[in-house]
Design a protein around this motif. Structure first.
Motif, PDB file in Angstrom:
ATOM      1  N   GLY A  15      46.217 -25.126 -23.103  1.00 30.55           N
ATOM      2  CA  GLY A  15      44.836 -25.102 -23.580  1.00 30.55           C
ATOM      3  C   GLY A  15      44.665 -24.448 -24.935  1.00 30.55           C
ATOM      4  O   GLY A  15      43.580 -24.490 -25.523  1.00 30.55           O
ATOM      5  N   THR A  19      48.973 -29.347 -28.328  1.00 32.05           N
ATOM      6  CA  THR A  19      49.058 -30.804 -28.448  1.00 32.05           C
ATOM      7  C   THR A  19      48.300 -31.284 -29.679  1.00 32.05           C
ATOM      8  O   THR A  19      48.799 -32.119 -30.441  1.00 32.05           O
ATOM      9  CB  THR A  19      48.482 -31.480 -27.176  1.00 32.05           C
ATOM     10  OG1 THR A  19      49.136 -30.906 -26.047  1.00 32.05           O
ATOM     11  CG2 THR A  19      48.699 -32.966 -27.191  1.00 32.05           C
ATOM     12  N   THR A  20      47.114 -30.736 -29.901  1.00 34.01           N
ATOM     13  CA  THR A  20      46.289 -31.120 -31.057  1.00 34.01           C
ATOM     14  C   THR A  20      47.049 -30.847 -32.354  1.00 34.01           C
ATOM     15  O   THR A  20      47.132 -31.715 -33.234  1.00 34.01           O
ATOM     16  CB  THR A  20      44.973 -30.298 -31.046  1.00 34.01           C
ATOM     17  OG1 THR A  20      44.374 -30.418 -29.754  1.00 34.01           O
ATOM     18  CG2 THR A  20      44.013 -30.777 -32.113  1.00 34.01           C
ATOM     19  N   ARG A 138      38.677 -29.826 -21.817  1.00 40.55           N
ATOM     20  CA  ARG A 138      39.597 -30.968 -21.824  1.00 40.55           C
ATOM     21  C   ARG A 138      39.403 -31.857 -20.598  1.00 40.55           C
ATOM     22  O   ARG A 138      39.721 -33.046 -20.620  1.00 40.55           O
ATOM     23  CB  ARG A 138      41.034 -30.427 -21.876  1.00 40.55           C
ATOM     24  CG  ARG A 138      42.038 -31.445 -22.257  1.00 40.55           C
ATOM     25  CD  ARG A 138      43.366 -30.816 -22.601  1.00 40.55           C
ATOM     26  NE  ARG A 138      43.937 -30.113 -21.449  1.00 40.55           N
ATOM     27  CZ  ARG A 138      45.084 -29.429 -21.496  1.00 40.55           C
ATOM     28  NH1 ARG A 138      45.743 -29.356 -22.621  1.00 40.55           N
ATOM     29  NH2 ARG A 138      45.547 -28.823 -20.424  1.00 40.55           N
ATOM     30  N   ASN A 169      45.339 -19.936 -33.333  1.00 39.88           N
ATOM     31  CA  ASN A 169      44.523 -21.161 -33.418  1.00 39.88           C
ATOM     32  C   ASN A 169      43.062 -20.845 -33.127  1.00 39.88           C
ATOM     33  O   ASN A 169      42.552 -21.105 -32.044  1.00 39.88           O
ATOM     34  CB  ASN A 169      45.045 -22.229 -32.459  1.00 39.88           C
ATOM     35  CG  ASN A 169      44.250 -23.528 -32.585  1.00 39.88           C
ATOM     36  OD1 ASN A 169      43.582 -23.770 -33.598  1.00 39.88           O
ATOM     37  ND2 ASN A 169      44.308 -24.352 -31.556  1.00 39.88           N
TER      38      ASN A 169
HETATM   39  P1  ADP Z   1      47.394 -27.608 -25.216  1.00 38.03           P
HETATM   40  O1  ADP Z   1      48.246 -28.759 -25.628  1.00 38.03           O
HETATM   41  O2  ADP Z   1      47.836 -26.327 -25.826  1.00 38.03           O
HETATM   42  O3  ADP Z   1      47.246 -27.490 -23.726  1.00 38.03           O
HETATM   43  P2  ADP Z   1      45.123 -29.082 -26.382  1.00 38.03           P
HETATM   44  O4  ADP Z   1      45.628 -29.445 -27.742  1.00 38.03           O
HETATM   45  O5  ADP Z   1      45.029 -30.153 -25.358  1.00 38.03           O
HETATM   46  O6  ADP Z   1      45.922 -27.819 -25.805  1.00 38.03           O
HETATM   47  O7  ADP Z   1      43.712 -28.378 -26.618  1.00 38.03           O
HETATM   48  C1  ADP Z   1      42.891 -27.968 -25.525  1.00 38.03           C
HETATM   49  C2  ADP Z   1      41.420 -28.264 -25.876  1.00 38.03           C
HETATM   50  O8  ADP Z   1      40.986 -27.374 -26.924  1.00 38.03           O
HETATM   51  C3  ADP Z   1      41.215 -29.680 -26.400  1.00 38.03           C
HETATM   52  O9  ADP Z   1      39.997 -30.176 -25.872  1.00 38.03           O
HETATM   53  C4  ADP Z   1      41.152 -29.491 -27.922  1.00 38.03           C
HETATM   54  O10 ADP Z   1      40.372 -30.491 -28.541  1.00 38.03           O
HETATM   55  C5  ADP Z   1      40.517 -28.105 -28.061  1.00 38.03           C
HETATM   56  N1  ADP Z   1      40.948 -27.365 -29.270  1.00 38.03           N
HETATM   57  C6  ADP Z   1      42.181 -27.294 -29.827  1.00 38.03           C
HETATM   58  N2  ADP Z   1      42.194 -26.482 -30.907  1.00 38.03           N
HETATM   59  C7  ADP Z   1      40.938 -26.024 -31.069  1.00 38.03           C
HETATM   60  C8  ADP Z   1      40.295 -25.128 -32.021  1.00 38.03           C
HETATM   61  N3  ADP Z   1      40.955 -24.553 -33.017  1.00 38.03           N
HETATM   62  N4  ADP Z   1      38.987 -24.894 -31.856  1.00 38.03           N
HETATM   63  C9  ADP Z   1      38.302 -25.458 -30.816  1.00 38.03           C
HETATM   64  N5  ADP Z   1      38.830 -26.295 -29.902  1.00 38.03           N
HETATM   65  C10 ADP Z   1      40.127 -26.573 -30.002  1.00 38.03           C
END
Ligand code: ADP
Ligand code: 5GP
Length: 200
Positions: A15, A19-20, A138, A169
């Motif tokens: 979270g 991934t993003t 998510r 982040n």
């Molecule tokens: P992970 O791969 O670490 O589990 P994700 O990339 O799926 O995490 O991100 C989790 C959620 O947080 C997604 O809905 C994403 O769009 C959101 N998110 C990611 N980075 C940020 C940020 N800097 N600010 C706000 N929301 C974010």
């Protein structure tokens, strides 16, 4: 002699935005490729076999362990996940970089196996409250899974001090630029650039 490829290992509590950040890096940098892991977890609706993961059953995964096919593997939230050794080594030999999106246990296994060939980056969320908010936003996990992931997150963050780099982040753009900067700088380490030194 070409430059030597590196293994960029990115870990984070679920979270945090790993991934993003990784997806954007892969889109924008043609020199780095994603290592597609094997997992026994069932696919989520938007995931594709061979693209996000190779989805296999436990028997297949255990056979791969026995045959020493994994660079590292670990059990995460009750499922098995592993990195294909041949995929990673082939890419490195070609002088290109590989991105591993793996958990903390896997990151330390890669450090043990590959030493300085690997660069370990830990993505930190701004706070545990924000982490929870992102996990909920998510909408891919149920309540019990979210609670389990939050309790694991605390333990993972305790191990972040042994990584090479931390990336906070909070602001997504800033976090992305920091990740880019780490990759750019690491590519210039002398042991990775025999091609630059041999000109002289
Ligand atoms: P992970 O791969 O670490 O589990 P994700 O990339 O799926 O995490 O991100 C989790 C959620 O947080 C997604 O809905 C994403 O769009 C959101 N998110 C990611 N980075 C940020 C940020 N800097 N600010 C706000 N929301 C974010
Ligand atoms: P998810 O099920 O949300 O895709 O991933 C759960 C966790 O497993 C994430 O922290 C992810 O980084 C990790 N993971 C994915 N692939 C691998 C792998 O090949 N090895 C290890 N050790 N962890 C992995």
């Amino acid at each position: 002699m070409p430059r030597r490829g590196l293994v960029l290992v990115v870990s984070a509590p679920s979270g945090a935005g790993k991934t993003t950040l990784c997806k954007r890096l892969l889109q924008e940098d043609p020199e780095i490729a994603f290592s597609v892991s094997y997992t026994t977890r069932p696919p989520r609706p938007n995931e594709r076999h061979g693209h996000d993961y190779f989805f296999v059953d436990r028997e297949t995964f255990e056979r791969m362990i026995a045959e020493d096919d994994f660079l590292e593997w670990a059990e995460v939230y009750g499922n098995l996940y592993g990195t294909s050794k041949s995929q990673v080594l082939k890419r490195l030999e070609e002088g290109r970089d590989v991105l591993l999106d793996i958990d903390v246990q896997g990151a330390f296994q890669v450090r043990q196996k590959l030493g300085r060939e690997a660069v370990l980056v830990f993505i930190l969320p701004p706070s545990l409250e924000e982490l929870e908010r992102r996990l909920r936003s998510r909408e891919t996990e149920d309540e019990e899974t979210i609670r389990r992931r939050l309790s694991v997150a605390r333990k993972e963050i305790e191990r972040a001090k042994d990584f090479d780099y931390l990336v906070l982040n909070d602001d997504l753009e800033e976090a992305y630029q920091t990740l880019r900067a780490i990759l750019r700088a690491e590519r210039q380490r002398p042991f990775r650039r025999p091609d630059l030194l041999e000109r002289f």
